[in-house]
Design a protein around this motif. Sequence first.
Motif, PDB file in Angstrom:
ATOM      1  N   MET A   1      38.007 100.046  78.661  1.00  0.00           N
ATOM      2  CA  MET A   1      37.182 100.637  79.697  1.00  0.00           C
ATOM      3  C   MET A   1      37.832 100.436  81.080  1.00  0.00           C
ATOM      4  N   ILE A   2      38.306  99.216  81.340  1.00  0.00           N
ATOM      5  CA  ILE A   2      38.931  98.925  82.629  1.00  0.00           C
ATOM      6  C   ILE A   2      40.235  99.703  82.774  1.00  0.00           C
ATOM      7  N   LYS A   3      41.017  99.723  81.714  1.00  0.00           N
ATOM      8  CA  LYS A   3      42.294 100.438  81.727  1.00  0.00           C
ATOM      9  C   LYS A   3      42.064 101.918  82.017  1.00  0.00           C
ATOM     10  N   LYS A   4      41.063 102.496  81.369  1.00  0.00           N
ATOM     11  CA  LYS A   4      40.750 103.911  81.584  1.00  0.00           C
ATOM     12  C   LYS A   4      40.269 104.144  83.015  1.00  0.00           C
ATOM     13  N   TYR A   5      39.411 103.271  83.500  1.00  0.00           N
ATOM     14  CA  TYR A   5      38.877 103.424  84.853  1.00  0.00           C
ATOM     15  C   TYR A   5      39.984 103.340  85.907  1.00  0.00           C
ATOM     16  N   LEU A   6      40.847 102.343  85.795  1.00  0.00           N
ATOM     17  CA  LEU A   6      41.895 102.149  86.801  1.00  0.00           C
ATOM     18  C   LEU A   6      42.946 103.245  86.764  1.00  0.00           C
ATOM     19  N   ASP A   7      43.203 103.779  85.577  1.00  0.00           N
ATOM     20  CA  ASP A   7      44.121 104.917  85.434  1.00  0.00           C
ATOM     21  C   ASP A   7      45.502 104.655  86.054  1.00  0.00           C
ATOM     22  N   TYR A   8      45.996 103.431  85.877  1.00  0.00           N
ATOM     23  CA  TYR A   8      47.341 103.107  86.335  1.00  0.00           C
ATOM     24  C   TYR A   8      48.351 103.634  85.322  1.00  0.00           C
ATOM     25  N   PRO A   9      49.599 103.846  85.736  1.00  0.00           N
ATOM     26  CA  PRO A   9      50.620 104.398  84.833  1.00  0.00           C
ATOM     27  C   PRO A   9      50.887 103.476  83.634  1.00  0.00           C
ATOM     28  N   ASP A  10      51.311 104.091  82.539  1.00  0.00           N
ATOM     29  CA  ASP A  10      51.599 103.341  81.310  1.00  0.00           C
ATOM     30  C   ASP A  10      52.669 102.272  81.521  1.00  0.00           C
ATOM     31  N   ASP A  11      53.644 102.529  82.397  1.00  0.00           N
ATOM     32  CA  ASP A  11      54.697 101.525  82.593  1.00  0.00           C
ATOM     33  C   ASP A  11      54.127 100.225  83.162  1.00  0.00           C
ATOM     34  N   PHE A  12      53.092 100.315  83.984  1.00  0.00           N
ATOM     35  CA  PHE A  12      52.430  99.105  84.473  1.00  0.00           C
ATOM     36  C   PHE A  12      51.768  98.363  83.319  1.00  0.00           C
ATOM     37  N   TRP A  13      50.987  99.074  82.511  1.00  0.00           N
ATOM     38  CA  TRP A  13      50.276  98.428  81.396  1.00  0.00           C
ATOM     39  C   TRP A  13      51.266  97.841  80.393  1.00  0.00           C
ATOM     40  N   ASP A  14      52.351  98.563  80.127  1.00  0.00           N
ATOM     41  CA  ASP A  14      53.373  98.045  79.202  1.00  0.00           C
ATOM     42  C   ASP A  14      53.959  96.733  79.732  1.00  0.00           C
ATOM     43  N   TYR A  15      54.133  96.649  81.039  1.00  0.00           N
ATOM     44  CA  TYR A  15      54.676  95.441  81.651  1.00  0.00           C
ATOM     45  C   TYR A  15      53.649  94.301  81.639  1.00  0.00           C
ATOM     46  N   VAL A  16      52.422  94.605  82.035  1.00  0.00           N
ATOM     47  CA  VAL A  16      51.465  93.537  82.310  1.00  0.00           C
ATOM     48  C   VAL A  16      50.705  93.021  81.082  1.00  0.00           C
ATOM     49  N   ILE A  17      50.432  93.863  80.104  1.00  0.00           N
ATOM     50  CA  ILE A  17      49.622  93.429  78.952  1.00  0.00           C
ATOM     51  C   ILE A  17      50.192  92.172  78.284  1.00  0.00           C
ATOM     52  N   PRO A  18      51.492  92.060  78.051  1.00  0.00           N
ATOM     53  CA  PRO A  18      52.000  90.818  77.454  1.00  0.00           C
ATOM     54  C   PRO A  18      51.864  89.592  78.373  1.00  0.00           C
ATOM     55  N   LYS A  19      51.583  89.829  79.639  1.00  0.00           N
ATOM     56  CA  LYS A  19      51.486  88.750  80.616  1.00  0.00           C
ATOM     57  C   LYS A  19      50.035  88.396  80.949  1.00  0.00           C
ATOM     58  N   LEU A  93      37.443  98.346  95.529  1.00  0.00           N
ATOM     59  CA  LEU A  93      37.498  98.915  94.180  1.00  0.00           C
ATOM     60  C   LEU A  93      36.365  98.369  93.320  1.00  0.00           C
ATOM     61  N   GLU A  94      36.008  97.113  93.506  1.00  0.00           N
ATOM     62  CA  GLU A  94      34.860  96.535  92.799  1.00  0.00           C
ATOM     63  C   GLU A  94      33.584  97.299  93.153  1.00  0.00           C
ATOM     64  N   VAL A  95      33.386  97.564  94.431  1.00  0.00           N
ATOM     65  CA  VAL A  95      32.192  98.280  94.897  1.00  0.00           C
ATOM     66  C   VAL A  95      32.166  99.686  94.308  1.00  0.00           C
ATOM     67  N   GLU A  96      33.298 100.358  94.339  1.00  0.00           N
ATOM     68  CA  GLU A  96      33.411 101.712  93.795  1.00  0.00           C
ATOM     69  C   GLU A  96      33.068 101.719  92.301  1.00  0.00           C
ATOM     70  N   PHE A  97      33.613 100.760  91.559  1.00  0.00           N
ATOM     71  CA  PHE A  97      33.344 100.657  90.127  1.00  0.00           C
ATOM     72  C   PHE A  97      31.860 100.408  89.876  1.00  0.00           C
ATOM     73  N   THR A  98      31.257  99.522  90.644  1.00  0.00           N
ATOM     74  CA  THR A  98      29.835  99.203  90.479  1.00  0.00           C
ATOM     75  C   THR A  98      28.984 100.445  90.694  1.00  0.00           C
ATOM     76  N   LYS A  99      29.269 101.181  91.740  1.00  0.00           N
ATOM     77  CA  LYS A  99      28.501 102.401  92.019  1.00  0.00           C
ATOM     78  C   LYS A  99      28.632 103.392  90.868  1.00  0.00           C
ATOM     79  N   GLU A 100      29.843 103.597  90.399  1.00  0.00           N
ATOM     80  CA  GLU A 100      30.072 104.540  89.298  1.00  0.00           C
ATOM     81  C   GLU A 100      29.407 104.054  88.011  1.00  0.00           C
ATOM     82  N   TYR A 101      29.524 102.770  87.732  1.00  0.00           N
ATOM     83  CA  TYR A 101      28.937 102.173  86.538  1.00  0.00           C
ATOM     84  C   TYR A 101      27.415 102.306  86.551  1.00  0.00           C
ATOM     85  N   ILE A 102      26.800 101.982  87.668  1.00  0.00           N
ATOM     86  CA  ILE A 102      25.339 102.044  87.781  1.00  0.00           C
ATOM     87  C   ILE A 102      24.865 103.486  87.718  1.00  0.00           C
ATOM     88  N   LEU A 103      25.567 104.397  88.359  1.00  0.00           N
ATOM     89  CA  LEU A 103      25.165 105.813  88.343  1.00  0.00           C
ATOM     90  C   LEU A 103      25.178 106.383  86.926  1.00  0.00           C
TER      91      LEU A 103
END
Length: 107
Positions: A1-19, A93-103
């Motif tokens: 859910m967080i990964k989808k919401y943030l929509d960062y490029p795959d190269d970031f996720w490939d780098y960071v997930i193992p860390k 970004l936390e505030v934005e996520f909260t608003k979207e989540y609650i809506l």
Amino acid sequence: MIKKYLDYPDDFWDYVIPKVRIVDEYSKMNYEVIMNIKDNVLKDIRVIVPEITNLLSALINIHEFKHAYDLYNMLGKEVPLDTDYYEKSAKALEVEFTKEYILKFIK
């Protein structure tokens, strides 16, 4: 859910997930992005976040992954001394996520 919401490029996720270390939300560990800096240059990052079980833990993940993404984009560069902008950006970004989540649940 967080990964989808943030929509960062795959190269970031490939780098960071193992860390990423996901800890129990009741853990005494700090949730943070740990920087490995040598000669004022950012060499690597590690991320510690809680397991997502509620809105608060989701917001912590949003916040820390925003920091991780900003730092990912600084790898190999000098880390700025003033981090106020990055903290404000993560909180916004936390505030934005909260608003979207609650809506979604109000509709």
